[in-house]
Motif scaffolding. Structure first.
Motif, PDB file in Angstrom:
ATOM      1  N   TYR A   1      42.607 -45.064 -25.172  1.00  0.00           N
ATOM      2  CA  TYR A   1      41.669 -44.523 -24.193  1.00  0.00           C
ATOM      3  C   TYR A   1      41.888 -43.024 -23.998  1.00  0.00           C
ATOM      4  O   TYR A   1      40.935 -42.245 -23.979  1.00  0.00           O
TER       5      TYR A   1
ATOM      6  N   HIS B   1      40.544 -41.150 -26.922  1.00  0.00           N
ATOM      7  CA  HIS B   1      39.080 -41.125 -26.871  1.00  0.00           C
ATOM      8  C   HIS B   1      38.585 -40.087 -25.872  1.00  0.00           C
ATOM      9  O   HIS B   1      37.688 -39.299 -26.187  1.00  0.00           O
ATOM     10  N   VAL B   2      39.148 -40.084 -24.667  1.00  0.00           N
ATOM     11  CA  VAL B   2      38.701 -39.142 -23.639  1.00  0.00           C
ATOM     12  C   VAL B   2      38.945 -37.710 -24.092  1.00  0.00           C
ATOM     13  O   VAL B   2      38.081 -36.847 -23.945  1.00  0.00           O
ATOM     14  N   ARG B   3      40.098 -37.439 -24.648  1.00  0.00           N
ATOM     15  CA  ARG B   3      40.403 -36.070 -25.087  1.00  0.00           C
ATOM     16  C   ARG B   3      39.507 -35.622 -26.231  1.00  0.00           C
ATOM     17  O   ARG B   3      39.174 -34.455 -26.336  1.00  0.00           O
TER      18      ARG B   3
ATOM     19  N   HIS C   1      35.409 -36.183 -24.566  1.00  0.00           N
ATOM     20  CA  HIS C   1      35.131 -35.517 -23.288  1.00  0.00           C
ATOM     21  C   HIS C   1      36.287 -34.574 -22.949  1.00  0.00           C
ATOM     22  O   HIS C   1      37.047 -34.842 -22.010  1.00  0.00           O
TER      23      HIS C   1
ATOM     24  N   VAL D   1      41.928 -36.873 -17.486  1.00  0.00           N
ATOM     25  CA  VAL D   1      42.433 -38.153 -17.987  1.00  0.00           C
ATOM     26  C   VAL D   1      43.116 -38.871 -16.831  1.00  0.00           C
ATOM     27  O   VAL D   1      44.024 -38.326 -16.211  1.00  0.00           O
TER      28      VAL D   1
END
Length: 66
Positions: free
Chosen positions: A28, A31-33, A36, A41
């Motif tokens: 996760y 993915h966020v880094r 987006h 985070v």
């Protein structure tokens, strides 16, 4: 021999982490880094809370017996 043992232990560790979904937070965060970069985070605790809430509200997300 030591290299082979370390490689085997790393494989077992990877397998157990995937089996128990311990690596979900790491995936996760990656993915966020990537998708987006400006987004904050969440902490692991916040991530686990979001995941548990999602599972509780949507029965398709996972099975909880209690």
């Amino acid at each position: 021999m030591t290299g082979l043992l370390r490689r085997a232990l790393r494989g077992v560790r990877w397998y157990v982490r995937e089996l128990t979904d311990e690596s979900a937070y790491d995936r996760y965060v990656a993915h966020v880094r990537k998708e987006h970069p400006a987004a904050a985070v969440p902490s692991r605790r916040a991530f686990e809370r979001m995941r548990t809430d999602r599972q509780d509200t949507d029965p398709r997300q996972g099975f909880r017996c209690c």
